[in-house]
Design an enzyme around this catalytic site. Structure first.
Site, PDB file in Angstrom:
ATOM      1  N   SER A 126       0.802  -1.230   0.000  1.00  0.00           N
ATOM      2  CA  SER A 126       0.000   0.000   0.000  1.00  0.00           C
ATOM      3  C   SER A 126       0.832   1.277   0.000  1.00  0.00           C
ATOM      4  CB  SER A 126      -0.959   0.021   1.190  1.00  0.00           C
ATOM      5  OG  SER A 126      -0.261   0.231   2.397  1.00  0.00           O
ATOM      6  N   LYS A 169       0.674   4.798   6.754  1.00  0.00           N
ATOM      7  CA  LYS A 169       0.064   5.600   5.688  1.00  0.00           C
ATOM      8  C   LYS A 169       0.612   7.011   5.725  1.00  0.00           C
ATOM      9  CE  LYS A 169      -2.798   2.190   4.862  1.00  0.00           C
ATOM     10  NZ  LYS A 169      -2.509   1.280   3.788  1.00  0.00           N
TER      11      LYS A 169
END
Length: 178
Positions: free
Chosen positions: A39, A82
């Site tokens: 990701s 993230k």
């Protein structure tokens, strides 16, 4: 016999101090973590090992583009990594695959493709005083603030900021956040 006992006590004291120092460092200063998944490609790769800086946010607020680590709410001992995109008080929306902050398209510099799915951000997401909107760099392969199982991240959930990549050795170095 007394010298052996003294030596044993000295060693036990050294071990106790080492354990206490390690605990303090891992709890308050830095922690090793491993990236699992794609990701954050191309910034971070699957199986990269990182040191997370846990002390900076005690003195400074998180900034846009910081790469942060936070616990995944639905699974114990699972952490997500993230990039912060939206800051407290801002309105985030994804239109035609691009991020808009307060109605202005965000000028991003780390070469990500347009998003196929806007998720929760198809409609404006108004962030509260302690809320952050996060996205993975590999936008079309990331569960992030666009999904209900992650959602916005609260300030007290942020464990720290990705600081140094320690493995693989060929990529060793401080992580660039912008």
């Amino acid at each position: 016999m007394k010298s052996i006992l003294k030596e044993l006590l000295a060693w036990l004291m050294v071990i106790a101090v080492g354990v206490a120092a390690s605990y303090l460092v891992v709890t308050y200063v830095g922690q090793r973590t491993q990236v699992s998944g794609e990701s954050m490609e191309t910034t971070l790769s699957d199986r990269d090992h990182l040191i997370v800086d846990k002390i900076s946010y005690r003195f400074n607020e998180p900034k846009r583009y910081d790469i942060i680590v936070f616990p995944y709410r639905l699974e114990k001992n699972t952490y997500y990594i993230k990039r912060i995109i939206g800051l407290p008080g801002e309105t985030v929306q994804i239109v035609d695959g691009y991020v808009y902050i307060n109605g202005v398209r965000l000028d991003e510099h780390y070469g990500n493709e347009a998003m196929n799915e806007a998720g929760l951000a198809a409609e404006p997401v108004v962030l509260g005083a302690d809320e952050y909107f996060v996205l993975g760099d590999n936008r079309n392969n990331s569960q992030d603030s666009r999904t209900a199982n992650v959602g916005v991240i609260h300030r007290d959930e942020i464990l720290g900021r990705a600081w140094v990549r320690i493995w693989p050795l060929s990529d060793f170095g401080v992580i660039k956040h912008e």
